[in-house]
Design a protein around this motif. Structure first.
Motif, PDB file in Angstrom:
ATOM      1  N   LEU A 565     -30.378  16.050   0.903  1.00 53.59           N
ATOM      2  CA  LEU A 565     -30.470  14.999   1.887  1.00 53.59           C
ATOM      3  C   LEU A 565     -30.391  15.498   3.210  1.00 53.59           C
ATOM      4  O   LEU A 565     -30.277  16.649   3.399  1.00 53.59           O
ATOM      5  CB  LEU A 565     -29.711  13.885   1.768  1.00 53.59           C
ATOM      6  CG  LEU A 565     -27.938  14.318   1.820  1.00 53.59           C
ATOM      7  CD1 LEU A 565     -27.508  14.585   3.243  1.00 53.59           C
ATOM      8  CD2 LEU A 565     -27.273  13.169   1.093  1.00 53.59           C
ATOM      9  N   THR A 566     -31.059  14.642   4.108  1.00 48.65           N
ATOM     10  CA  THR A 566     -30.832  14.596   5.596  1.00 48.65           C
ATOM     11  C   THR A 566     -30.046  13.566   5.977  1.00 48.65           C
ATOM     12  O   THR A 566     -30.212  12.589   5.506  1.00 48.65           O
ATOM     13  CB  THR A 566     -32.156  14.715   6.313  1.00 48.65           C
ATOM     14  OG1 THR A 566     -31.953  15.217   7.762  1.00 48.65           O
ATOM     15  CG2 THR A 566     -32.973  13.540   6.107  1.00 48.65           C
ATOM     16  N   TYR A 567     -29.633  13.756   7.068  1.00 52.38           N
ATOM     17  CA  TYR A 567     -28.771  12.471   7.665  1.00 52.38           C
ATOM     18  C   TYR A 567     -29.226  12.102   9.047  1.00 52.38           C
ATOM     19  O   TYR A 567     -29.398  12.788  10.106  1.00 52.38           O
ATOM     20  CB  TYR A 567     -27.235  12.871   7.833  1.00 52.38           C
ATOM     21  CG  TYR A 567     -26.455  11.941   8.522  1.00 52.38           C
ATOM     22  CD1 TYR A 567     -26.052  10.713   7.802  1.00 52.38           C
ATOM     23  CD2 TYR A 567     -25.770  11.989   9.713  1.00 52.38           C
ATOM     24  CE1 TYR A 567     -25.135   9.666   8.512  1.00 52.38           C
ATOM     25  CE2 TYR A 567     -24.954  10.894  10.445  1.00 52.38           C
ATOM     26  CZ  TYR A 567     -24.927   9.744   9.787  1.00 52.38           C
ATOM     27  OH  TYR A 567     -24.079   8.648  10.542  1.00 52.38           O
ATOM     28  N   HIS A 568     -29.503  10.727   9.128  1.00 50.76           N
ATOM     29  CA  HIS A 568     -29.907   9.975  10.196  1.00 50.76           C
ATOM     30  C   HIS A 568     -28.839   9.444  11.044  1.00 50.76           C
ATOM     31  O   HIS A 568     -28.205   8.504  10.520  1.00 50.76           O
ATOM     32  CB  HIS A 568     -30.882   9.094   9.995  1.00 50.76           C
ATOM     33  CG  HIS A 568     -31.083   7.961  10.866  1.00 50.76           C
ATOM     34  ND1 HIS A 568     -31.871   8.144  12.097  1.00 50.76           N
ATOM     35  CD2 HIS A 568     -30.803   6.734  11.297  1.00 50.76           C
ATOM     36  CE1 HIS A 568     -31.848   7.348  12.840  1.00 50.76           C
ATOM     37  NE2 HIS A 568     -31.501   6.176  12.451  1.00 50.76           N
ATOM     38  N   ASP A 569     -28.454   9.845  12.178  1.00 50.72           N
ATOM     39  CA  ASP A 569     -27.458   9.326  12.967  1.00 50.72           C
ATOM     40  C   ASP A 569     -27.842   7.946  13.688  1.00 50.72           C
ATOM     41  O   ASP A 569     -28.652   7.933  14.239  1.00 50.72           O
ATOM     42  CB  ASP A 569     -26.901  10.331  14.273  1.00 50.72           C
ATOM     43  CG  ASP A 569     -26.337  11.575  13.666  1.00 50.72           C
ATOM     44  OD1 ASP A 569     -25.084  11.220  13.442  1.00 50.72           O
ATOM     45  OD2 ASP A 569     -26.985  12.528  13.676  1.00 50.72           O
ATOM     46  N   PRO A 570     -27.187   6.941  13.328  1.00 54.86           N
ATOM     47  CA  PRO A 570     -27.415   5.783  14.081  1.00 54.86           C
ATOM     48  C   PRO A 570     -27.135   5.975  15.712  1.00 54.86           C
ATOM     49  O   PRO A 570     -26.111   6.446  15.896  1.00 54.86           O
ATOM     50  CB  PRO A 570     -26.440   4.799  13.328  1.00 54.86           C
ATOM     51  CG  PRO A 570     -26.050   5.506  12.057  1.00 54.86           C
ATOM     52  CD  PRO A 570     -26.094   6.922  12.313  1.00 54.86           C
ATOM     53  N   CYS A 571     -27.979   5.272  16.248  1.00 53.59           N
ATOM     54  CA  CYS A 571     -27.822   5.331  17.837  1.00 53.59           C
ATOM     55  C   CYS A 571     -26.316   4.857  18.257  1.00 53.59           C
ATOM     56  O   CYS A 571     -25.497   5.493  19.074  1.00 53.59           O
ATOM     57  CB  CYS A 571     -28.964   4.726  18.623  1.00 53.59           C
ATOM     58  SG  CYS A 571     -30.367   5.372  18.197  1.00 53.59           S
ATOM     59  N   TYR A 572     -25.969   3.675  17.824  1.00 63.95           N
ATOM     60  CA  TYR A 572     -24.969   3.038  18.033  1.00 63.95           C
ATOM     61  C   TYR A 572     -23.436   3.610  17.729  1.00 63.95           C
ATOM     62  O   TYR A 572     -22.507   3.434  18.223  1.00 63.95           O
ATOM     63  CB  TYR A 572     -24.740   1.329  17.847  1.00 63.95           C
ATOM     64  CG  TYR A 572     -25.553   0.570  19.099  1.00 63.95           C
ATOM     65  CD1 TYR A 572     -24.852  -0.095  19.719  1.00 63.95           C
ATOM     66  CD2 TYR A 572     -26.970   0.725  19.363  1.00 63.95           C
ATOM     67  CE1 TYR A 572     -25.567  -0.697  20.905  1.00 63.95           C
ATOM     68  CE2 TYR A 572     -27.522   0.034  20.198  1.00 63.95           C
ATOM     69  CZ  TYR A 572     -26.764  -0.751  21.199  1.00 63.95           C
ATOM     70  OH  TYR A 572     -27.282  -1.313  22.020  1.00 63.95           O
ATOM     71  N   LEU A 573     -23.702   4.560  16.665  1.00 64.64           N
ATOM     72  CA  LEU A 573     -22.650   4.928  16.100  1.00 64.64           C
ATOM     73  C   LEU A 573     -22.414   6.479  16.983  1.00 64.64           C
ATOM     74  O   LEU A 573     -21.243   6.975  17.272  1.00 64.64           O
ATOM     75  CB  LEU A 573     -22.847   5.287  14.513  1.00 64.64           C
ATOM     76  CG  LEU A 573     -21.527   6.056  13.793  1.00 64.64           C
ATOM     77  CD1 LEU A 573     -19.959   5.112  14.049  1.00 64.64           C
ATOM     78  CD2 LEU A 573     -21.696   6.258  12.545  1.00 64.64           C
TER      79      LEU A 573
END
Length: 679
Positions: A565-573
Motif C-alpha cells: 500500500l501507499t498512504y494518503h495524508d489527509p490535509c486536515y490531519l
C-alpha cells in the motif's frame, strides 16, 4: 568633496528620501483604510517567528536550490547595509573610513562583508541560471525580477570596485582584513593614481545612485517584500487554517465584496507577495486547471488594491461599477494550463476582478499557506468572499443547498434521518454518554462515520480497537449533530455558529472532557474552532489514540495483513494539525504491510478534493482533483491506498472506479489495524 558634489549629494539624498517617504505614506494610508485586526498579541511568539522564518529562512530551504541562493543573497544584502552607510560617509568625508573608525569590530565586519559580497554574486549567478536554464514552471521571468537581480548585483560590484580602488590607492593597514578588496586591487594594479581616484569616485556615485533608485523602485515592484516581509511575518496568523475567525452575526454587512472589507493585514499580504509561485506547486486547483491559482489570486487583489483610489476606500463608500471585486463565472470550457502565465479570460469578460468560479474552487487544503515563505494567507480571503455570496446574495452552487438543508433539518449533510445516526452501532454494545456518563472518551463519530457505508466500517474498527485496549468510551448517539464545518468553509457562518452553540451545550451538558474522532475535519473543528465559542476539549484523532495505546502495550497488532500500500495524508490531519507519525506508526506495526510513500506526502500532501465543502459540490472545470491524486498513488504501484479520513476514502475510491482501476482498493488505517488485532 567639492561644493558642487556636496550639493548634488544632498539633492539626490533629499529627493530619494522624500519620494520614498511619500510612497510609504500612501501605502500606510491604504492599510489604514482596511478593517481593524488585532495582530499585537503574543509578541514573543511573533518575534520568534521573525527569527526562524525571516532571518533563518526556515521555509525557504524547502526548495533546496532556491533556498540556498536566496539565503546567500538575503544575508549578503543585510551585511552590505552597514557598508552602504559607510560608503556614503566616506564620500562626504574623505578622511573617514568605516573600517578604521569601528576599530576591531570594523576589521571583522570588513572580512564578513567581503565574503558575503562574493557569496551574493554566487547567489545571483545561481538565480540567473535557474531563470534562464532550469525555468521552473511556477516562476515567471518578469522584467522587475531581472531589474532587481541587476540592481543587487550593481550594489555588490560597485562596492567591490570601490574597495579595491581604495586599497590600491591608499594601502591601508586594514587591507589584510579585506580579501576581496586586496584581490580587486591586484586586478587594478595597472591603473595610475589618478585612474584609481577616478574609479573610486565613480563607483561611489554609482553605488549611491543605485542604492537610492533601488529603495524607491522596490515599493513599485513585486519585491516590495524587502520592506514588508518582516512585518508580514511578525503580524502573521499564528494558527493558519486551524481556526477561521468568527463573524459577528449582528453586523450590517457579511463577508467581503469590496476593498473596504479586507483587513489591514490582508492588504499587507497583497503587498508582500513576491510571486515565487511556491503556493502553486502542490495546489490541487492549479494542477487540475481550475480558475484558482493562489499566486494569481493574490496579485489580482494587489492590482485591485493599487487601482482603487484612497477616496473610494472609506468604510461607507459604495462600490463603483468599475471597482467590482467579485465578477461572474469564467467562460464555459475554460482550462488554465499549468504552464500558462495568464488566465484564458479577461477581467472584462468577468465584469469583476475575481471570478465566482475562482472563489468556489478552493478546497481549503492549506498548501498555499504552508508553502508560502512570507506567511501570506489565502483561505480567509476566499471564505470571506464566500460568506458575502452565501449570506448576502444567496448566490452559491446549487448542490450546496441540499447539504445546507440536511445540516439544518436533520443534523447531517446527507439529509438522512437523525434517528438513524447510531444505527451503525447496533449489536456492538456501544454505550451512549447518557448511559455511561463516567466514560473517559467521547467517540465523536461524525456524519460520515454514522451514515456513509465506508465510514461506518471505520467507526466499527475504532470501537473494536478501543474495546481491545479496555478504553472507557461512549457516543452521543442521536444527540450528536453535524459540526457544519463544510458549511462554514462554504460561507454559511450562520449555520455553523448555530450548530456550534448547540453542540457545545450538549457536550458540556454531559461533562465531556476528552474526544476521539476518525474525521480530521471534525477534529479540527472540535479542537481548534470550538474554543472561540467557549468549547474547550481535549481532542485526538483515532490514529493518534490507537498509536498511543500501542506504545503503552494496550493494543498489539500481531495478525498478518498482506497489503502492498501507499498512504494518503489527509490535509486536515497532516498539514493543518501536524499529525503524520501516528498513522505510519500503526502501518509499520502491522505484519505483512509494505508501505511505499507517494512523492507528495506528509505535510506536503496533495488534497483529495473534498475539503472546503467541495465534497458536496460538482467539478465543472478542469480535471477532477481526486483523479489527479489517485494517479499520484498509482505511480507507487501499490494495490491499496490507506487513508485517515472518511472523505478521502470516498474520493479516492470513486477515482478508482471512475478511471477503471477497481483493482486498487481504498481502506482506512484503522480498518487495517482492527484486522491485525491479536486474536
Amino acid at each position: 568633496m567639492k561644493a558642487l558634489e556636496i550639493a548634488l549629494f544632498w539633492i539626490m539624498t533629499l529627493a530619494a528620501v522624500g519620494f520614498f517617504a511619500w510612497t510609504i505614506r500612501l501605502r500606510i494610508a491604504t492599510l489604514k483604510a482596511g478593517l481593524p485586526d488585532n495582530r499585537f498579541d503574543q509578541p514573543w511568539v511573533r518575534l520568534k517567528g521573525v527569527f526562524t522564518l525571516a532571518l533563518m529562512q526556515k521555509r525557504m530551504v524547502r526548495d533546496k536550490y532556491a533556498g540556498f541562493y536566496h539565503i546567500l543573497i538575503f544575508w549578503g544584502f543585510c551585511a552590505l547595509a552597514l557598508r552602504s552607510v559607510g560608503l556614503v560617509l566616506e564620500g562626504l568625508f574623505p578622511a573617514f573610513h568605516m573600517t578604521e573608525a569601528l576599530g576591531a569590530f570594523g576589521l571583522g565586519y570588513q572580512t564578513t562583508k567581503d565574503v558575503f559580497e562574493v557569496l551574493v554574486l554566487l547567489g545571483l549567478g545561481l538565480a540567473t541560471f535557474r531563470r534562464l536554464a532550469a525555468k521552473p514552471w511556477r516562476l515567471e521571468n518578469s522584467w522587475d525580477a531581472w531589474a532587481t537581480l541587476s540592481l543587487i548585483g550593481g550594489l555588490m560590484v560597485t562596492d567591490l570596485l570601490a574597495d579595491g580602488a581604495y586599497v590600491a590607492l591608499h594601502h591601508p593597514t586594514w587591507a589584510a582584513w579585506s580579501p576581496a578588496g586586496v584581490a580587486v586591487a591586484g586586478w587594478l594594479g595597472g591603473l595610475s593614481q589618478t585612474g584609481l581616484g577616478v574609479l573610486y569616485k565613480t563607483m561611489w556615485w554609482l553605488h549611491l545612485a543605485t542604492l537610492y533608485f533601488f529603495a524607491n523602485f522596490l515599493p513599485y515592484s513585486k519585491h516590495f517584500h524587502v520592506f514588508t516581509s518582516l512585518f508580514n511575518i511578525y503580524f502573521r496568523e499564528l494558527e493558519p487554517q486551524k481556526n477561521l475567525k468568527p463573524m459577528d452575526m449582528e453586523a450590517e454587512h457579511f463577508g467581503i465584496n469590496k476593498i473596504q472589507d479586507f483587513s489591514w493585514k490582508q492588504m499587507l499580504d497583497f503587498y508582500t507577495c513576491v510571486e515565487c509561485g511556491r503556493c502553486l506547486e502542490n495546489c490541487p486547483t492549479t494542477l487540475t486547471g481550475k480558475p484558482l491559482r493562489p499566486k494569481n489570486f493574490g496579485t489580482d487583489l494587489r492590482d485591485y488594491l493599487k487601482a482603487t483610489p484612497l477616496e473610494q476606500m472609506g468604510q461607507d463608500q459604495p462600490v463603483p461599477e468599475d471597482r467590482k471585486l467579485i465578477g461572474g463565472p469564467v467562460p464555459e470550457g475554460s482550462y488554465w494550463k499549468r504552464d500558462d502565465e495568464e488566465a484564458p479570460w479577461s477581467k472584462a469578460q468577468l465584469e469583476g476582478w475575481i471570478s465566482q468560479d475562482t472563489i468556489w474552487a478552493c478546497t481549503s487544503c492549506g498548501y498555499c499557506e504552508w508553502a508560502c515563505p512570507l506567511q501570506i494567507s489565502f483561505v480567509d480571503k476566499l471564505v470571506g468572499m464566500r460568506r458575502y455570496l452565501t449570506l448576502e446574495e444567496s448566490d452559491f452552487p446549487a448542490e450546496a443547498q441540499v447539504a445546507f438543508k440536511g445540516m439544518e433539518r436533520q443534523g447531517n449533510p446527507w439529509n438522512l434521518p437523525q434517528a438513524d445516526r447510531a444505527k451503525w452501532a447496533e449489536g456492538l454494545e456501544v454505550p451512549t454518554f447518557a448511559e455511561h456518563p463516567e466514560a473517559e472518551y467521547l467517540f465523536w463519530v461524525g456524519c460520515a462515520g454514522s451514515y456513509d457505508a465506508a465510514g461506518q466500517k471505520v467507526s466499527k474498527s475504532l470501537v473494536k480497537l478501543l474495546k481491545a485496549a479496555k478504553v472507557s468510551f461512549a457516543i452521543l448517539g442521536t444527540e450528536e449533530s453535524c459540526t457544519c464545518e463544510s458549511a462554514r468553509r462554504l460561507g454559511n457562518e450562520y449555520l455553523f455558529q448555530s450548530a456550534t452553540e448547540a453542540n457545545i451545550e450538549t457536550l458540556k451538558g454531559h461533562g465531556v472532557k476528552k474526544v476521539v474522532t476518525n474525521c480530521p475535519h471534525c477534529l479540527n473543528t472540535l479542537k481548534n474552532e470550538y474554543p472561540a465559542f467557549g468549547g474547550d476539549f481535549e481532542v485526538v484523532h483515532g490514529t493518534e489514540l490507537v498509536a498511543k495505546l500501542m506504545s503503552e502495550g494496550k493494543i498489539k497488532l500481531e495478525q498478518t495483513v498482506e497489503a502492498d500500500l501507499t498512504y494518503h495524508d489527509p490535509c486536515y490531519l497532516s498539514r493543518i494539525n501536524g499529525q503524520v507519525e501516528a498513522p505510519r506508526a500503526i502501518l509499520d506495526a502491522i505484519p505483512g504491510v509494505k508501505l511505499t510513500e507517494m512523492e507528495k506526502h506528509g505535510e506536503a500532501t496533495m488534497c483529495c478534493g473534498a475539503g472546503g465543502g467541495r465534497f458536496w459540490l460538482e467539478e465543472h472545470l478542469g480535471k477532477r482533483v481526486n483523479h489527479e491524486r489517485f494517479e499520484q498513488a498509482l505511480v507507487t504501484k501499490a494495490t491499496t491506498i490507506a487513508v485517515g479520513c472518511p472523505f478521502c476514502n470516498v474520493m479516492l475510491n470513486n477515482a478508482a472506479g471512475e478511471t477503471n482501476h477497481e483493482g486498487v482498493a481504498t481502506t482506512d488505517v484503522l480498518e487495517l489495524a482492527a484486522k491485525a488485532l491479536k486474536a
